[in-house]
Scaffold this active site. Structure first.
Site: not given
Ligand code: PGA
Length: 251
Positions: A9, A95, A173
Site C-alpha cells: 500500500n 483502510h 506506521g
C-alpha cells in the site's frame, strides 16, 4: 491451499517517475516468485503508468479506494469500472486511514465492496481496532462489527474474491507490530466469524492478511502462524529491496 498475498500500500507517496523507479526495481527481484500473489497499490494518477511497467511480470495492480457508483455527477470520485479500465485487478477498501480521516463507515465500506466485486475486482477489505479499543478489551467486538457490516448482503460465492486484511490501527506506521500470537489470535477469531456467517468451506478458503509495521525481519514469524495468509505492507513497500524481501520471505 490458500495462496499467500503480499500487497504494498503506497498510500500518498510516489509521483510517476518515482513509482516507475520503484516498480522497475521490484520486478527483477520477484520475477521468479509464483508462490505469492504480489500486489502494489499506487495512487490513482500513476495506475496506468504502473500497469504498463508491470506487464508480463507477476505483479498485480490495486487501487487504494473507490466510489460505489459506476458513473454520474460525483465530482472527484473514481468508480470500480474505471479502476478496471486503468488496469486494476484489486482494490483496497476500508483502510483505517480512510475510516479515520475520510469518514468511511461500515456502511460505505459495504457499498464499495459490493460495487468492486460487481466490477470484477478482488477486494482487500481492511478491519482493525484502535489502541483505545484494544485497551478497553473491545477488539473482538470491533472486528466482528466491522466484518459483519462490511460483508452484509454478500454471498459465500462472492467471498472468493474478498481478502481480509487485519490491521490493528496502533501498529500502522508506528513500528509497533502485533506479536505473532496477538495477530494469530485475531486472525483465528476473524476466520471463525466468517465461518459462522458462511460455513467452514468459505472460511477455510478465505485469505486473511496481517498489516501494521510488517518488515523483512518480522514477516517470517507472522507467516508461520496458521491463520496468517500474507501481509498488507505500507512503509516497507516503498522500497524495492525491502518489499521484495517480504515477498520472497520463503526463499
Ligand atoms: P505500515 O502500513 O506497514 O507502514 O505500518 C500498513 C498499512 O497501512 O497498510
Amino acid at each position: 491451499m490458500r495462496k499467500p498475498v503480499i500487497a504494498g500500500n503506497w498510500k500518498l507517496y510516489k509521483t510517476t517517475p518515482e513509482a516507475l523507479e520503484l516498480v522497475n526495481g521490484l520486478k527483477p527481484l520477484v520475477v521468479n516468485n509464483s508462490r505469492v500473489e504480489i500486489v502494489v497499490a499506487p495512487v490513482f494518477t500513476v495506475l496506468a503508468s504502473v500497469k504498463q511497467a508491470i506487464a508480463g511480470s507477476p505483479v498485480s495492480l490495486a487501487a487504494q479506494n473507490c466510489y460505489w457508483e459506476e458513473e454520474g455527477a460525483f465530482t472527484g470520485e473514481v468508480s470500480p469500472k474505471m479502476l478496471v479500465d486503468a488496469g486494476c485487478t484489486h482494490v483496497i477498501i476500508g483502510h483505517s486511514e480512510r475510516r479515520q480521516y475520510f469518514g468511511e463507515t461500515d456502511a460505505t465500506v459495504n457499498k464499495k465492496i459490493k460495487a468492486s466485486l460487481n466490477a470484477g475486482l478482488t477486494v482487500l477489505f481492511c478491519i482493525g481496532e484502535t489502541l483505545a479499543e484494544r485497551e478497553a478489551e473491545q477488539t473482538l467486538d470491533v472486528l466482528k462489527t466491522q466484518l459483519c457490516g462490511g460483508l452484509e448482503g454478500l454471498s459465500g460465492e462472492q467471498l472468493a474474491k474478498v481478502v481480509i486484511a487485519y490491521e490493528p490501527v496502533w501498529a500502522i506506521g508506528t513500528g509497533k507490530t502485533a506479536t505473532n500470537d496477538q495477530a494469530q489470535d485475531a486472525h483465528s477469531f476473524i476466520r471463525g466469524v466468517v465461518g459462522g456467517l458462511y460455513g467452514t468451506a468459505v472460511s477455510d478458503a478465505m485469505r486473511i492478511l496481517y498489516g501494521g509495521s510488517v518488515k523483512p525481519d518480522n514477516i517470517k514469524g507472522l507467516m508461520a502462524q496458521p491463520d496468517i495468509d500474507g501481509a498488507l505492507v505500507g512503509g516497507a513497500s516503498l522500497n524495492a529491496e525491502s518489499f521484495a524481501a517480504i515477498v520472497n520471505h520463503q526463499a
